[in-house]
Design a protein around this motif. Sequence first.
Motif, mmCIF file in Angstrom:
data_model
loop_
_atom_site.group_PDB
_atom_site.id
_atom_site.type_symbol
_atom_site.label_atom_id
_atom_site.label_comp_id
_atom_site.label_asym_id
_atom_site.label_seq_id
_atom_site.Cartn_x
_atom_site.Cartn_y
_atom_site.Cartn_z
ATOM 1 N N CYS A 1 -18.668 -8.978 -21.089
ATOM 2 C CA CYS A 1 -17.504 -9.823 -21.351
ATOM 3 C C CYS A 1 -17.892 -11.065 -22.148
ATOM 4 O O CYS A 1 -17.120 -11.528 -22.998
ATOM 5 N N ALA A 2 -19.075 -11.605 -21.876
ATOM 6 C CA ALA A 2 -19.519 -12.796 -22.610
ATOM 7 C C ALA A 2 -19.617 -12.507 -24.102
ATOM 8 O O ALA A 2 -19.178 -13.318 -24.939
ATOM 9 N N TYR A 3 -20.163 -11.345 -24.468
ATOM 10 C CA TYR A 3 -20.293 -11.007 -25.882
ATOM 11 C C TYR A 3 -18.963 -10.557 -26.477
ATOM 12 O O TYR A 3 -18.642 -10.898 -27.628
ATOM 13 N N ASP B 1 -10.131 -18.654 -22.251
ATOM 14 C CA ASP B 1 -11.477 -18.832 -21.703
ATOM 15 C C ASP B 1 -11.427 -19.144 -20.209
ATOM 16 O O ASP B 1 -12.239 -18.627 -19.437
ATOM 17 N N PHE B 2 -10.474 -19.988 -19.812
ATOM 18 C CA PHE B 2 -10.340 -20.308 -18.391
ATOM 19 C C PHE B 2 -9.911 -19.087 -17.581
ATOM 20 O O PHE B 2 -10.372 -18.878 -16.465
ATOM 21 N N ILE B 3 -9.012 -18.281 -18.143
ATOM 22 C CA ILE B 3 -8.556 -17.084 -17.444
ATOM 23 C C ILE B 3 -9.718 -16.110 -17.233
ATOM 24 O O ILE B 3 -9.867 -15.506 -16.166
ATOM 25 N N LEU B 4 -10.565 -15.955 -18.267
ATOM 26 C CA LEU B 4 -11.724 -15.070 -18.132
ATOM 27 C C LEU B 4 -12.679 -15.595 -17.069
ATOM 28 O O LEU B 4 -13.212 -14.808 -16.262
ATOM 29 N N LEU B 5 -12.894 -16.891 -17.049
ATOM 30 C CA LEU B 5 -13.780 -17.477 -16.046
ATOM 31 C C LEU B 5 -13.218 -17.282 -14.639
ATOM 32 O O LEU B 5 -13.957 -16.971 -13.692
ATOM 33 N N ILE B 6 -11.905 -17.446 -14.490
ATOM 34 C CA ILE B 6 -11.267 -17.204 -13.192
ATOM 35 C C ILE B 6 -11.406 -15.738 -12.805
ATOM 36 O O ILE B 6 -11.696 -15.403 -11.649
ATOM 37 N N GLY B 7 -11.219 -14.833 -13.767
ATOM 38 C CA GLY B 7 -11.356 -13.407 -13.481
ATOM 39 C C GLY B 7 -12.760 -13.041 -13.023
ATOM 40 O O GLY B 7 -12.936 -12.246 -12.092
ATOM 41 N N ALA B 8 -13.780 -13.636 -13.671
ATOM 42 C CA ALA B 8 -15.161 -13.369 -13.270
ATOM 43 C C ALA B 8 -15.426 -13.884 -11.857
ATOM 44 O O ALA B 8 -16.084 -13.212 -11.045
ATOM 45 N N THR B 9 -14.916 -15.065 -11.549
ATOM 46 C CA THR B 9 -15.100 -15.634 -10.212
ATOM 47 C C THR B 9 -14.378 -14.791 -9.162
ATOM 48 O O THR B 9 -14.913 -14.525 -8.081
ATOM 49 N N PHE C 1 -8.530 -10.098 -16.488
ATOM 50 C CA PHE C 1 -9.259 -9.400 -17.546
ATOM 51 C C PHE C 1 -8.294 -8.801 -18.570
ATOM 52 O O PHE C 1 -8.577 -8.809 -19.780
ATOM 53 N N TYR C 2 -7.154 -8.296 -18.096
ATOM 54 C CA TYR C 2 -6.169 -7.721 -19.020
ATOM 55 C C TYR C 2 -5.582 -8.805 -19.923
ATOM 56 O O TYR C 2 -5.438 -8.603 -21.134
ATOM 57 N N TYR C 3 -5.253 -9.953 -19.338
ATOM 58 C CA TYR C 3 -4.712 -11.060 -20.130
ATOM 59 C C TYR C 3 -5.721 -11.517 -21.182
ATOM 60 O O TYR C 3 -5.365 -11.762 -22.342
ATOM 61 N N THR C 4 -6.979 -11.608 -20.778
ATOM 62 C CA THR C 4 -8.022 -12.016 -21.715
ATOM 63 C C THR C 4 -8.135 -11.026 -22.869
ATOM 64 O O THR C 4 -8.253 -11.416 -24.038
ATOM 65 N N VAL D 1 -4.492 -7.715 -3.363
ATOM 66 C CA VAL D 1 -4.070 -8.880 -4.140
ATOM 67 C C VAL D 1 -5.215 -9.386 -5.018
ATOM 68 O O VAL D 1 -5.014 -9.698 -6.201
ATOM 69 N N LEU D 2 -6.413 -9.464 -4.451
ATOM 70 C CA LEU D 2 -7.572 -9.895 -5.238
ATOM 71 C C LEU D 2 -7.825 -8.952 -6.406
ATOM 72 O O LEU D 2 -8.125 -9.385 -7.525
ATOM 73 N N ALA D 3 -7.700 -7.654 -6.150
ATOM 74 C CA ALA D 3 -7.926 -6.674 -7.213
ATOM 75 C C ALA D 3 -6.888 -6.830 -8.323
ATOM 76 O O ALA D 3 -7.219 -6.764 -9.516
ATOM 77 N N LEU D 4 -5.618 -7.052 -7.958
ATOM 78 C CA LEU D 4 -4.569 -7.233 -8.952
ATOM 79 C C LEU D 4 -4.791 -8.504 -9.766
ATOM 80 O O LEU D 4 -4.636 -8.511 -10.998
ATOM 81 N N LEU D 5 -5.151 -9.578 -9.087
ATOM 82 C CA LEU D 5 -5.407 -10.833 -9.790
ATOM 83 C C LEU D 5 -6.596 -10.698 -10.740
ATOM 84 O O LEU D 5 -6.553 -11.177 -11.878
ATOM 85 N N THR D 6 -7.664 -10.050 -10.265
ATOM 86 C CA THR D 6 -8.853 -9.868 -11.098
ATOM 87 C C THR D 6 -8.538 -9.021 -12.322
ATOM 88 O O THR D 6 -8.869 -9.383 -13.462
ATOM 89 N N GLY D 7 -7.890 -7.876 -12.077
ATOM 90 C CA GLY D 7 -7.506 -7.019 -13.194
ATOM 91 C C GLY D 7 -6.558 -7.710 -14.155
ATOM 92 O O GLY D 7 -6.656 -7.546 -15.370
ATOM 93 N N GLY D 8 -5.628 -8.510 -13.606
ATOM 94 C CA GLY D 8 -4.691 -9.239 -14.447
ATOM 95 C C GLY D 8 -5.389 -10.248 -15.348
ATOM 96 O O GLY D 8 -5.030 -10.407 -16.522
#
Length: 268
Positions: free
Chosen positions: A93-95, A51-59, A28-31, A19-26
Amino acid sequence: AILIYKNIDTIGHDALIAVLALLTGGCFYYTYRHSEPFSKGMVDTESKFTDFILLIGATLFLSLEGYVQWRYNVFGTRYGLATMIPAVLFIFCAYRFDHRGVLSMGLTALASWVGLTVTPLEVLTSNDFNNESIINTAVLFGIVSVGISLWLDRQNIKRHFTFTYLLLGGNLMFISALAGVFSSDYWYAFAVVIAAGAWCFFRYAQHEQSFLFLLMAVLYSYIAFTYLLFKWIDDNDVFFSLSGLYFLGSSVGVILFIINYKKLLHQK
């Protein structure tokens, strides 16, 4: 979190990792799907939701990596690899997606890879500045961070990232150099680092009209100069008589600095 805590035995670790892997990949894909193309400058977006989605994905990526390491010990004792992977990913990802928050996470992970803590609230408490190798590493990391940021700034590549580089790398460089001045036999080398760094920050502060970087240049150089001045005074009587005059004059200097700092910023 409460659901996982109460049902960990039923759900299972593998399911949680999936589940964590799917959420993380999701995330980054959405971003990627909703981001603007790469630009050397600041990317203006109508919505900050990406921006919030990317930050959540990184966390979530950090949580996923830590969970996998705890469960399967995939990195073994190669802890440097565990910190290098998020450092490279977050800086990329930041750049690519123009995100200063993720850049801070990447720089923090990169500093952890070399055994340092760069977050402003922990830079003093979490680094062993009694260890000369830590001091040298911190100074070198700070110099490289500042140097890269100023070079990228001159190349007009993400100039708005320069603030983050200078804030994290600059404070680490100055604090570790001060530790070297206080404790190392080669204190003069660290004094040169402080002097050169203060001059660079002073010039950058003038160019960007930044009071923060002007304050950093003045504050750290003042601490180093004060320490070295009284280090060279051996006679206690002379020390006490001069110290009162010095700190009185310094107080006047602080007042004049606060009153006239705008003139310093505009001085060419």
